[in-house]
Design a protein around this motif. Structure first.
Motif, PDB file in Angstrom:
ATOM      1  N   CYS A  17     -22.673  21.506  -7.793  1.00  0.00           N
ATOM      2  CA  CYS A  17     -22.577  22.119  -6.435  1.00  0.00           C
ATOM      3  C   CYS A  17     -23.701  22.663  -5.974  1.00  0.00           C
ATOM      4  N   SER A  18     -24.126  22.507  -4.797  1.00  0.00           N
ATOM      5  CA  SER A  18     -25.333  23.452  -4.383  1.00  0.00           C
ATOM      6  C   SER A  18     -25.043  24.131  -3.201  1.00  0.00           C
ATOM      7  N   VAL A  19     -25.570  25.092  -2.857  1.00  0.00           N
ATOM      8  CA  VAL A  19     -25.187  26.115  -1.682  1.00  0.00           C
ATOM      9  C   VAL A  19     -26.937  26.147  -1.249  1.00  0.00           C
ATOM     10  N   ASP A  20     -26.795  25.798   0.172  1.00  0.00           N
ATOM     11  CA  ASP A  20     -28.198  26.239   0.821  1.00  0.00           C
ATOM     12  C   ASP A  20     -27.667  27.455   1.979  1.00  0.00           C
ATOM     13  N   GLY A  21     -27.897  28.679   1.690  1.00  0.00           N
ATOM     14  CA  GLY A  21     -27.650  29.707   2.107  1.00  0.00           C
ATOM     15  C   GLY A  21     -28.294  30.073   3.524  1.00  0.00           C
ATOM     16  N   LEU A  22     -29.260  29.314   3.636  1.00  0.00           N
ATOM     17  CA  LEU A  22     -29.929  29.591   5.051  1.00  0.00           C
ATOM     18  C   LEU A  22     -29.642  28.577   5.922  1.00  0.00           C
ATOM     19  N   GLU A  23     -29.484  27.368   5.725  1.00  0.00           N
ATOM     20  CA  GLU A  23     -29.061  26.153   6.427  1.00  0.00           C
ATOM     21  C   GLU A  23     -27.537  26.279   6.539  1.00  0.00           C
ATOM     22  N   GLY A  24     -26.829  26.799   5.700  1.00  0.00           N
ATOM     23  CA  GLY A  24     -25.437  26.809   5.665  1.00  0.00           C
ATOM     24  C   GLY A  24     -24.910  25.541   5.368  1.00  0.00           C
ATOM     25  N   LYS A  25     -25.597  25.012   4.119  1.00  0.00           N
ATOM     26  CA  LYS A  25     -24.925  23.628   3.654  1.00  0.00           C
ATOM     27  C   LYS A  25     -24.421  23.798   2.469  1.00  0.00           C
ATOM     28  N   ASP A 182     -15.343  24.199  -5.330  1.00  0.00           N
ATOM     29  CA  ASP A 182     -16.061  24.783  -6.138  1.00  0.00           C
ATOM     30  C   ASP A 182     -17.123  25.426  -5.210  1.00  0.00           C
ATOM     31  N   HIS A 183     -18.036  26.176  -5.827  1.00  0.00           N
ATOM     32  CA  HIS A 183     -19.243  27.004  -5.113  1.00  0.00           C
ATOM     33  C   HIS A 183     -20.081  27.422  -6.194  1.00  0.00           C
ATOM     34  N   GLU A 184     -20.664  26.763  -6.863  1.00  0.00           N
ATOM     35  CA  GLU A 184     -21.753  27.046  -7.724  1.00  0.00           C
ATOM     36  C   GLU A 184     -21.469  28.216  -8.521  1.00  0.00           C
ATOM     37  N   LEU A 185     -22.461  29.113  -8.664  1.00  0.00           N
ATOM     38  CA  LEU A 185     -22.131  30.155  -9.874  1.00  0.00           C
ATOM     39  C   LEU A 185     -21.476  31.555  -9.361  1.00  0.00           C
ATOM     40  N   ASN A 186     -20.489  31.098  -8.578  1.00  0.00           N
ATOM     41  CA  ASN A 186     -19.671  32.415  -7.951  1.00  0.00           C
ATOM     42  C   ASN A 186     -19.212  33.081  -9.119  1.00  0.00           C
ATOM     43  N   TYR A 260     -24.600  33.000   1.973  1.00  0.00           N
ATOM     44  CA  TYR A 260     -24.869  32.479   3.112  1.00  0.00           C
ATOM     45  C   TYR A 260     -25.469  33.575   4.004  1.00  0.00           C
ATOM     46  N   LYS A 261     -26.651  33.341   4.691  1.00  0.00           N
ATOM     47  CA  LYS A 261     -26.913  34.001   5.752  1.00  0.00           C
ATOM     48  C   LYS A 261     -26.902  33.863   7.058  1.00  0.00           C
ATOM     49  N   THR A 262     -26.098  32.542   7.301  1.00  0.00           N
ATOM     50  CA  THR A 262     -25.789  31.930   8.390  1.00  0.00           C
ATOM     51  C   THR A 262     -24.419  31.561   8.285  1.00  0.00           C
ATOM     52  N   TRP A 263     -23.688  30.714   9.116  1.00  0.00           N
ATOM     53  CA  TRP A 263     -22.264  30.332   8.894  1.00  0.00           C
ATOM     54  C   TRP A 263     -22.168  29.744   7.635  1.00  0.00           C
ATOM     55  N   ASP A 264     -21.188  30.015   6.901  1.00  0.00           N
ATOM     56  CA  ASP A 264     -20.402  29.381   5.963  1.00  0.00           C
ATOM     57  C   ASP A 264     -19.704  28.155   6.537  1.00  0.00           C
ATOM     58  N   PRO A 265     -20.145  26.729   5.901  1.00  0.00           N
ATOM     59  CA  PRO A 265     -19.602  25.776   6.484  1.00  0.00           C
ATOM     60  C   PRO A 265     -18.239  25.522   6.425  1.00  0.00           C
ATOM     61  N   ARG A 266     -17.682  26.100   5.273  1.00  0.00           N
ATOM     62  CA  ARG A 266     -16.204  26.003   4.975  1.00  0.00           C
ATOM     63  C   ARG A 266     -15.613  26.922   5.887  1.00  0.00           C
ATOM     64  N   ALA A 267     -16.077  28.163   6.326  1.00  0.00           N
ATOM     65  CA  ALA A 267     -15.303  28.963   7.317  1.00  0.00           C
ATOM     66  C   ALA A 267     -15.150  28.161   8.842  1.00  0.00           C
ATOM     67  N   MET A 268     -16.325  27.523   9.208  1.00  0.00           N
ATOM     68  CA  MET A 268     -16.501  26.858  10.341  1.00  0.00           C
ATOM     69  C   MET A 268     -15.136  25.718  10.515  1.00  0.00           C
ATOM     70  N   TRP A 269     -15.098  24.848   9.365  1.00  0.00           N
ATOM     71  CA  TRP A 269     -13.962  24.039   9.436  1.00  0.00           C
ATOM     72  C   TRP A 269     -12.771  24.409   9.398  1.00  0.00           C
ATOM     73  N   LEU A 270     -12.540  25.755   8.786  1.00  0.00           N
ATOM     74  CA  LEU A 270     -11.026  26.492   8.621  1.00  0.00           C
ATOM     75  C   LEU A 270     -11.000  27.008   9.861  1.00  0.00           C
ATOM     76  N   ARG A 271     -11.978  27.471  10.602  1.00  0.00           N
ATOM     77  CA  ARG A 271     -11.683  28.208  12.048  1.00  0.00           C
ATOM     78  C   ARG A 271     -11.304  26.947  13.122  1.00  0.00           C
ATOM     79  N   GLN A 272     -11.776  25.897  12.891  1.00  0.00           N
ATOM     80  CA  GLN A 272     -11.265  24.770  13.667  1.00  0.00           C
ATOM     81  C   GLN A 272      -9.841  24.428  13.267  1.00  0.00           C
ATOM     82  N   ILE A 273      -9.470  24.258  11.943  1.00  0.00           N
ATOM     83  CA  ILE A 273      -7.994  23.848  11.799  1.00  0.00           C
ATOM     84  C   ILE A 273      -7.297  24.885  11.998  1.00  0.00           C
TER      85      ILE A 273
END
Ligand code: COA
Length: 373
Positions: A17-25, A182-186, A260-273
């Motif tokens: 798993c890879s997390v890009d905290g600046l791009e929110g990817k 999954d979310h990398e080394l949480n 994440y220093k921007t939108w968490d992409p998962r939060a974006m999806w869940l907000r829409q749901i």
């Protein structure tokens, strides 16, 4: 100099798993989470996380059948669930029941890839049964046998509520499972890897992970979010309540993130749901309260919502009680935890960092009779 909370420290090599905290990817094995959430199922994602390749139809069918075949709990574990206090925290119940499962698994202490993959399948199949059975027992209802005609997401909702979910509810829950996988080394995944790196067993790693997930700074935040929204209770009170919490130096659950220093992409999806579910049921209360909280937290602290913020109102709209939100996180994250354990065991080295010692040096030893503190 130690980095408090290991912030920014690279502690493992991983291809899960890879997390890009600046791009929110966020990607699982190189595929964007948004594509997986849109196009795949939880079972496909589980296979992908464990084996590194998306399954063929035949491989997916085999995994789905394996998971269905493992859903039942050993009788002593079900008996224990009946005996435990109905008031127990469901995360404590889950942690204890998973530990107990190890006693009835003939593969229990075997850390080979073959045995560990079988254990991973059993745990993925049985954790939903534990959560649903305990909830029914504490509600004065009999646990329901798993339904082999239902896929993973639908079967859990059925075992919990006694009703087969609508196609919308099933799909929403399936997407939630994919987004939490999954979310990398949480913190909980790290705990699992540290545990098995001693060549302890997979069950011990998962027990450590469940205990770690429980905390409100990690998975426990989704329960805390819903409890906060329920306590506030009204859209008009959101602004005042959030400002008061901040003035009292309280953390607002569901906001902020280490990476994440921007939108968490998962939060974006869940907000829409959450919005779609609100509209389809004609009840926008939790969604509009959440949007207001998001606005106020942004004004006051410039913090983004994380995964746990909108998952709370989504689960609540599905009729799930708040104290089951964190166990539901575990129902999904078991896939990532077990994938990381398999990866750790494949190329293992004991995880043993150092501490920066800042205590006293060269202290005299004072006999007990002469100590004055
Ligand atoms: C997730 C979390 C633990 C990350 O913590 P962290 O990386 O250690 O961040 P820090 O504790 O260093 O916080 C940085 C700053 O943001 C503030 N902050 C972070 N999250 C906050 C929150 N949820 N509410 C209020 N303030 C918050 C901190 O107070 C700190 O402010 P300061 O510099 O003025 O003191 C933290 O954001 C948090 O506690 N969030 C709430 C719990 C939560 O939702 N957890 C689920 C995470 S997926």
């Amino acid at each position: 100099m130690a980095e408090k909370g290991l912030e920014g420290i690279i502690a493992a090599t991983s291809s899960i798993c890879s997390v890009d905290g600046l791009e929110g990817k966020l990607t699982y094995r190189g595929i964007d989470i948004r594509i997986l959430a849109e196009k795949s199922t939880f079972e496909e994602v589980v296979y992908f996380l464990w084996h590194g390749q998306m399954p063929t139809r035949a491989q997916l069918d085999e995994l789905s059948s394996q998971l269905k075949a493992c859903r039942e709990l050993p009788a002593p574990v079900l008996a224990a669930l009946r005996a435990w206090p109905k008031t127990a925290n469901p995360m404590d119940v889950l942690r204890t029941a998973v530990s107990m499962l190890s006693l009835y698994d003939k593969d229990g202490a075997d850390t080979s890839r073959e045995a560990s993959t079988r254990i991973a399948a059993r745990l993925t199949a049985q954790i939903p049964t534990i959560v649903a059975a305990f909830h029914r027992l504490r509600s004065g209802l009999e646990p329901l046998a798993p339904d082999p005609s239902l896929r993973h997401a639908a079967n859990f909702l059925y075992m919990l509520t006694g009703e087969k979910p609508s196609p919308t509810a099933e799909r929403v829950f399936d997407i939630c499972l994919i987004l939490h996988a999954d979310h990398e080394l949480n913190a909980s995944t790290f705990a699992a890897r540290v545990t098995v790196a001693t060549l302890s067993d997979m069950y011990s790693g998962i027990v450590a992970a469940i205990g770690t997930l429980k905390g409100p700074l990690h998975g426990g935040a989704n329960t805390a979010v819903m409890n906060m929204l329920l306590k506030i209770g009204d859209l008009n009170k959101v602004e005042g309540a959030i400002k008061e919490m901040l003035a009292n130096k309280q953390r607002i659950p569901g906001f902020g993130h280490r990476v994440y220093k921007t939108w968490d992409p998962r939060a974006m999806w869940l907000r829409q749901i959450a919005e779609e579910l609100g509209k389809s049921t004609g009840n926008m209360k939790w969604y509009t309260m959440s949007r207001k909280a998001e606005e106020v937290v942004w004004q006051e602290k410039q913090l983004y919502p994380n995964l746990d913020f909108y998952s709370a109102s989504v689960y609540y709209k599905l009729g799930i009680p708040p104290d089951l939100f964190t166990p539901i996180f575990a129902i999904s994250r078991i896939s990532g935890w077990t994938a990381h354990i398999l990866e750790q065991l494949a190329d293992n080295r004991l995880i043993r960092p150092r501490a920066d010692y800042v205590g006293p040096i060269d202290q005299p030893y004072v006999p007990i009779e002469q100590r004055t503190n």
